[in-house]
Motif scaffolding. Structure first.
Motif, PDB file in Angstrom:
ATOM      1  N   VAL A 198       0.807  -1.218   0.000  1.00  0.00           N
ATOM      2  CA  VAL A 198       0.000   0.000   0.000  1.00  0.00           C
ATOM      3  C   VAL A 198       0.846   1.277   0.000  1.00  0.00           C
ATOM      4  O   VAL A 198       0.338   2.354  -0.311  1.00  0.00           O
ATOM      5  N   ALA A 199       2.119   1.177   0.368  1.00  0.00           N
ATOM      6  CA  ALA A 199       2.977   2.360   0.410  1.00  0.00           C
ATOM      7  C   ALA A 199       4.430   1.929   0.279  1.00  0.00           C
ATOM      8  O   ALA A 199       4.770   0.767   0.492  1.00  0.00           O
ATOM      9  N   ARG A 200       5.271   2.917  -0.055  1.00  0.00           N
ATOM     10  CA  ARG A 200       6.699   2.644  -0.201  1.00  0.00           C
ATOM     11  C   ARG A 200       7.464   3.702   0.586  1.00  0.00           C
ATOM     12  O   ARG A 200       7.159   4.876   0.521  1.00  0.00           O
ATOM     13  N   LEU A 201       8.475   3.267   1.296  1.00  0.00           N
ATOM     14  CA  LEU A 201       9.365   4.161   2.030  1.00  0.00           C
ATOM     15  C   LEU A 201      10.726   4.043   1.367  1.00  0.00           C
ATOM     16  O   LEU A 201      11.308   2.961   1.292  1.00  0.00           O
ATOM     17  N   THR A 202      11.207   5.168   0.868  1.00  0.00           N
ATOM     18  CA  THR A 202      12.466   5.166   0.153  1.00  0.00           C
ATOM     19  C   THR A 202      13.183   6.490   0.387  1.00  0.00           C
ATOM     20  O   THR A 202      12.554   7.469   0.780  1.00  0.00           O
ATOM     21  N   ALA A 203      14.458   6.530   0.178  1.00  0.00           N
ATOM     22  CA  ALA A 203      15.234   7.747   0.389  1.00  0.00           C
ATOM     23  C   ALA A 203      14.891   8.778  -0.673  1.00  0.00           C
ATOM     24  O   ALA A 203      14.615   8.440  -1.825  1.00  0.00           O
ATOM     25  N   LEU A 204      14.909  10.031  -0.267  1.00  0.00           N
ATOM     26  CA  LEU A 204      14.755  11.122  -1.219  1.00  0.00           C
ATOM     27  C   LEU A 204      16.114  11.431  -1.813  1.00  0.00           C
ATOM     28  O   LEU A 204      17.112  11.481  -1.100  1.00  0.00           O
ATOM     29  N   THR A 205      16.131  11.615  -3.095  1.00  0.00           N
ATOM     30  CA  THR A 205      17.365  12.024  -3.739  1.00  0.00           C
ATOM     31  C   THR A 205      17.123  13.392  -4.348  1.00  0.00           C
ATOM     32  O   THR A 205      16.111  13.620  -4.995  1.00  0.00           O
ATOM     33  N   GLU A 206      18.020  14.287  -4.095  1.00  0.00           N
ATOM     34  CA  GLU A 206      17.883  15.619  -4.644  1.00  0.00           C
ATOM     35  C   GLU A 206      18.724  15.693  -5.902  1.00  0.00           C
ATOM     36  O   GLU A 206      19.938  15.772  -5.840  1.00  0.00           O
ATOM     37  N   ARG A 207      18.035  15.628  -7.008  1.00  0.00           N
ATOM     38  CA  ARG A 207      18.709  15.700  -8.298  1.00  0.00           C
ATOM     39  C   ARG A 207      18.415  17.057  -8.914  1.00  0.00           C
ATOM     40  O   ARG A 207      17.273  17.499  -8.901  1.00  0.00           O
ATOM     41  N   PRO A 208      19.418  17.692  -9.464  1.00  0.00           N
ATOM     42  CA  PRO A 208      19.148  18.976 -10.119  1.00  0.00           C
ATOM     43  C   PRO A 208      18.292  18.757 -11.362  1.00  0.00           C
ATOM     44  O   PRO A 208      18.432  17.747 -12.053  1.00  0.00           O
ATOM     45  N   VAL A 209      17.417  19.686 -11.595  1.00  0.00           N
ATOM     46  CA  VAL A 209      16.590  19.622 -12.801  1.00  0.00           C
ATOM     47  C   VAL A 209      17.442  20.086 -13.965  1.00  0.00           C
ATOM     48  O   VAL A 209      18.016  21.181 -13.928  1.00  0.00           O
TER      49      VAL A 209
END
Length: 75
Positions: free
Chosen positions: A37-48
């Motif tokens: 029902v949900a996913r927990l994952t790391a946020l990655t900050e990628r430049p646009v």
């Protein structure tokens, strides 16, 4: 790293530890009654990164607000 599946109850009881594991790169799927029902994952900050739009022409009959077109054209 693989994917870990945990129940909602287990996720509630071990939330801080699961967040730490997600930060370390592990993908965690939360299940309810055995169904994901949900996913927990790391946020990655990628430049646009935008492509080179030089020479792109916007049609005169494009129905967008002028400020949106100006932003798009870099004006």
């Amino acid at each position: 790293m693989g994917t870990l599946q945990v129940s909602v109850a287990q996720a509630k009881a071990e939330f801080a530890a699961l967040v730490a594991r997600a930060e370390a790169g592990e993908d965690i799927v939360v299940t309810r009654n055995g169904k994901p029902v949900a996913r927990l994952t790391a946020l990655t900050e990628r430049p646009v990164i935008y492509g080179d739009l030089s020479g792109l022409r916007v049609s005169d009959d494009l129905s967008l607000p002028d400020d949106v077109i100006d932003d798009f054209m870099g004006r």
